[in-house]
Design a protein around this motif. Structure first.
Motif, PDB file in Angstrom:
ATOM      1  N   GLU A   1       0.837  -1.205   0.000  1.00  0.00           N
ATOM      2  CA  GLU A   1       0.000   0.000   0.000  1.00  0.00           C
ATOM      3  C   GLU A   1       0.871   1.254   0.000  1.00  0.00           C
ATOM      4  O   GLU A   1       0.602   2.223  -0.715  1.00  0.00           O
ATOM      5  N   VAL A   2       1.933   1.220   0.796  1.00  0.00           N
ATOM      6  CA  VAL A   2       2.858   2.356   0.838  1.00  0.00           C
ATOM      7  C   VAL A   2       3.532   2.527  -0.521  1.00  0.00           C
ATOM      8  O   VAL A   2       3.642   3.644  -1.049  1.00  0.00           O
TER       9      VAL A   2
ATOM     10  N   GLY B   1      -1.646   4.878   1.517  1.00  0.00           N
ATOM     11  CA  GLY B   1      -0.240   4.503   1.593  1.00  0.00           C
ATOM     12  C   GLY B   1       0.639   5.652   2.052  1.00  0.00           C
ATOM     13  O   GLY B   1       1.547   5.481   2.870  1.00  0.00           O
TER      14      GLY B   1
END
Length: 326
Positions: A296-297, A304
């Motif tokens: 997500e990051v 994110g």
């Protein structure tokens, strides 16, 4: 040296270790120099207003670095149970020789001796503010320390992901010359920490004495939180001031017949290998909360970016985010 301080290699060895501890106590009972056998007159030299701070954290979490900063700013006396034991052995004293023999036989040095060394060092220092580094490592050690010395006023617990600690220790191993700075031993040390020391941290959290501090940011940033804890300025997260994130919900619902299996185990226990085998044989979908967060990051999404900023600030990503992400 981990076993010397009471760390059990595995749960299946507990009975043997208990037997070793009892035998070790008998072997050390006659040691004239044992600090645990200090006279009541010597014990009285420890002032009533002594303040004790336990410094806990996994291997490579930066305890030593933060202790150096605390000593420089506040003048605390820094004591390490492991260092004291090694110094006692190196001194060649009667107690040191007996401890060395016990360790050579793979047995446990009784924790009464370790605590006695700590108490003796506290008395000799003449100080009133102490940092006890890497101790207690288990609940029974915490209990005995309180009975033999006194309760700690503050506990600093440095929180650091296993992969970060491993990277730091492997880097240190390039120049340290320490035989335990290798990947296999590091994972075993971390597993021991999770098994034995996390309950200690939870215990002091329940007493309201423990301040959990992320050890991921640079040392100077970590120290800001350490100062806040020592000076009584740290704020524990509550439902009112906890970090809030809006995670977009995926439309639809889980299948009513969906079955979920949690796979647990210490680092290096082979969870990943077994998950691969389960997936290959039964077709299960394998999910890892850590992998999902990293993805997500990496995606650069709004969530994110927020998660990345939270982690950079040394805070914890709310568990609701990890759950919804799955």
């Amino acid at each position: 040296m981990g076993n010397a301080l009471g760390c059990k290699p595995s749960s299946q060895d507990r009975a043997q270790h208990e037997a070793d501890k009892k035998k070790g106590r008998k072997e050390l009972a006659g040691a004239k120099t044992a600090p645990a056998a200090a006279s009541s007159a010597e014990a009285d030299k420890l002032p009533d207003d002594v303040q004790i701070t336990f410094v806990l954290g996994g291997p490579g979490s930066g305890k030593g670095t933060q202790c150096e900063k605390i000593v420089a700013k506040y003048g605390h006396t820094h004591l390490s149970a492991g260092d004291l034991l090694r110094e006692e052995v190196k001194s060649g004293s009667e107690l040191g020789q007996q401890c060395e023999q016990i360790m050579k036989e793979g047995k446990l040095v009784p924790m009464e001796v370790i605590i006695g060394l700590l108490r003796s060092a506290m008395i000799k220092s003449g100080s009133k503010q102490f940092l006890i580094d890497g101790f207690p490592r288990a609940l029974d050690q915490a209990d005995m320390f309180e009975r033999m010395v006194k309760p700690a006023e503050l506990v600093l617990a440095f929180d650091c992901p296993e992969e970060v600690m491993e990277q730091r220790l492997l880097k240190r191993g390039e120049t340290s010359g320490r035989s335990d700075d290798n990947a296999e031993t590091i994972r075993k040390r971390f597993a021991t920490f999770v098994e034995q020391s996390m309950p200690v941290i939870s215990h002091y959290e329940q007493l309201g004495k423990c301040h959990k501090i992320s050890a991921v940011p640079p040392p100077d940033e970590v120290f800001k939180h350490v100062q806040a804890a020592i000076e009584g300025r740290a704020v524990h997260a509550t439902s009112d001031d906890a970090v809030q994130l809006e995670v977009p919900l995926v439309s639809g619902e889980l299948h009513p017949d969906a079955s979920i299996i949690f796979v647990l185990g210490g680092p290096g226990s082979g969870k990943g290998t077994q998950c691969d085998r389960i997936k290959a044989k039964y077709g299960h979908t394998h999910l890892s909360a850590g992998d999902l967060l990293r993805e997500e990051v990496k995606s650069g999404s709004a969530v994110g970016k927020q998660c990345e900023q939270i982690m950079k600030e040394g805070k914890l990503v709310p568990m609701e985010v990890s759950c919804l992400g799955c």
